[in-house]
Design a protein around this motif. Structure first.
Motif, PDB file in Angstrom:
ATOM      1  N   SER A  32       0.700  -1.163  -0.037  1.00  0.00           N
ATOM      2  CA  SER A  32       0.061  -0.061  -0.003  1.00  0.00           C
ATOM      3  C   SER A  32       0.759   1.384  -0.064  1.00  0.00           C
ATOM      4  CB  SER A  32      -1.060   0.052   1.192  1.00  0.00           C
ATOM      5  OG  SER A  32      -0.176   0.115   2.484  1.00  0.00           O
ATOM      6  N   SER A  36       0.601   4.005  -2.742  1.00  0.00           N
ATOM      7  CA  SER A  36       0.520   5.586  -2.497  1.00  0.00           C
ATOM      8  C   SER A  36       1.620   6.323  -3.164  1.00  0.00           C
ATOM      9  CB  SER A  36       0.442   5.751  -1.100  1.00  0.00           C
ATOM     10  OG  SER A  36      -0.564   4.776  -0.492  1.00  0.00           O
ATOM     11  N   ILE A  39       1.118   6.641  -7.065  1.00  0.00           N
ATOM     12  CA  ILE A  39      -0.149   7.432  -7.148  1.00  0.00           C
ATOM     13  C   ILE A  39       0.075   8.834  -7.252  1.00  0.00           C
ATOM     14  CG2 ILE A  39      -2.588   7.848  -6.911  1.00  0.00           C
ATOM     15  CD1 ILE A  39      -3.014   4.683  -6.577  1.00  0.00           C
ATOM     16  N   SER A  70      -2.334  15.344  -1.592  1.00  0.00           N
ATOM     17  CA  SER A  70      -3.452  14.649  -1.397  1.00  0.00           C
ATOM     18  C   SER A  70      -4.034  14.793  -0.038  1.00  0.00           C
ATOM     19  CB  SER A  70      -3.163  13.164  -1.771  1.00  0.00           C
ATOM     20  OG  SER A  70      -2.742  12.899  -3.088  1.00  0.00           O
ATOM     21  N   TYR A  74      -7.609  16.104   1.028  1.00  0.00           N
ATOM     22  CA  TYR A  74      -8.628  15.297   2.104  1.00  0.00           C
ATOM     23  C   TYR A  74      -8.892  15.835   3.291  1.00  0.00           C
ATOM     24  CZ  TYR A  74      -8.609  11.101  -0.913  1.00  0.00           C
ATOM     25  OH  TYR A  74      -8.856  10.270  -1.827  1.00  0.00           O
ATOM     26  N   GLY A  86     -15.243   6.777  -3.896  1.00  0.00           N
ATOM     27  CA  GLY A  86     -15.150   5.987  -5.190  1.00  0.00           C
ATOM     28  C   GLY A  86     -13.831   6.638  -5.870  1.00  0.00           C
ATOM     29  N   GLY A  87     -13.308   5.946  -6.827  1.00  0.00           N
ATOM     30  CA  GLY A  87     -11.900   6.281  -7.432  1.00  0.00           C
ATOM     31  C   GLY A  87     -11.958   7.633  -7.917  1.00  0.00           C
ATOM     32  N   ILE A  88     -12.967   7.897  -8.790  1.00  0.00           N
ATOM     33  CA  ILE A  88     -12.687   9.197  -9.494  1.00  0.00           C
ATOM     34  C   ILE A  88     -12.800  10.490  -8.430  1.00  0.00           C
ATOM     35  CG2 ILE A  88     -13.986  10.689 -11.126  1.00  0.00           C
ATOM     36  CD1 ILE A  88     -14.533   8.119 -12.626  1.00  0.00           C
ATOM     37  N   ARG A  90     -12.045  10.603  -5.359  1.00  0.00           N
ATOM     38  CA  ARG A  90     -10.827  10.470  -4.516  1.00  0.00           C
ATOM     39  C   ARG A  90      -9.688  11.089  -5.553  1.00  0.00           C
ATOM     40  NH1 ARG A  90     -11.576   4.665  -2.378  1.00  0.00           N
ATOM     41  NH2 ARG A  90     -10.370   4.209  -4.351  1.00  0.00           N
ATOM     42  N   PHE A  91      -9.456  10.614  -6.610  1.00  0.00           N
ATOM     43  CA  PHE A  91      -8.727  11.313  -7.490  1.00  0.00           C
ATOM     44  C   PHE A  91      -8.813  12.658  -7.674  1.00  0.00           C
ATOM     45  CE2 PHE A  91      -6.595  12.420 -11.642  1.00  0.00           C
ATOM     46  CZ  PHE A  91      -5.506  12.002 -11.551  1.00  0.00           C
TER      47      PHE A  91
END
Length: 114
Positions: A32, A36, A39, A70, A74, A86-88, A90-91
């Motif tokens: 992870s 991380s 990404i 990031s 957040y 959801g992925g989008i 969060r991106f």
């Protein structure tokens, strides 16, 4: 040993391996962290392209801006009551935080537009 999995057997490293559980005795998950960082590097690179600071940033700066940005995104999303699910989503939150971080660093004189 404690019965942590509810089947009457103690959860030990051997039991975790046979049940295909990700058991790490120190509580870490190395994969992870690697994901991380990858990404974070992508988010930081895309944010630097949008903010036109890409020529001034290497891959280490891209990763740092992506990861810290990031966290900033957040944190601000949490203050606004927005939960990125959801992925989008969060991106988008991560990308927005990285862009905001580059903007702040630019105002502080650390990054200049190319």
């Amino acid at each position: 040993m404690l019965d942590l999995n509810g089947d009457g057997h103690a959860l030990t490293p051997r039991n975790a391996r046979t049940r295909n559980l990700n058991f790490d005795p120190q509580g870490r998950n190395t994969m992870s962290w690697i994901v991380s960082l990858i990404i974070g590097g992508i988010v930081g690179w895309l944010a630097s392209m949008v903010m036109k600071t890409d020529a001034q940033m290497g891959w280490i700066a891209n990763v740092a801006v992506g990861v810290v940005g990031s966290m900033l995104g957040y944190w601000i999303a949490g203050l606004l009551g927005f939960a990125a699910v959801g992925g989008i989503a969060r991106f988008i939150v991560a990308f927005g935080g990285a862009v905001l971080l580059i903007f702040i660093l630019g105002k502080l004189g650390i990054f200049r537009k190319a």
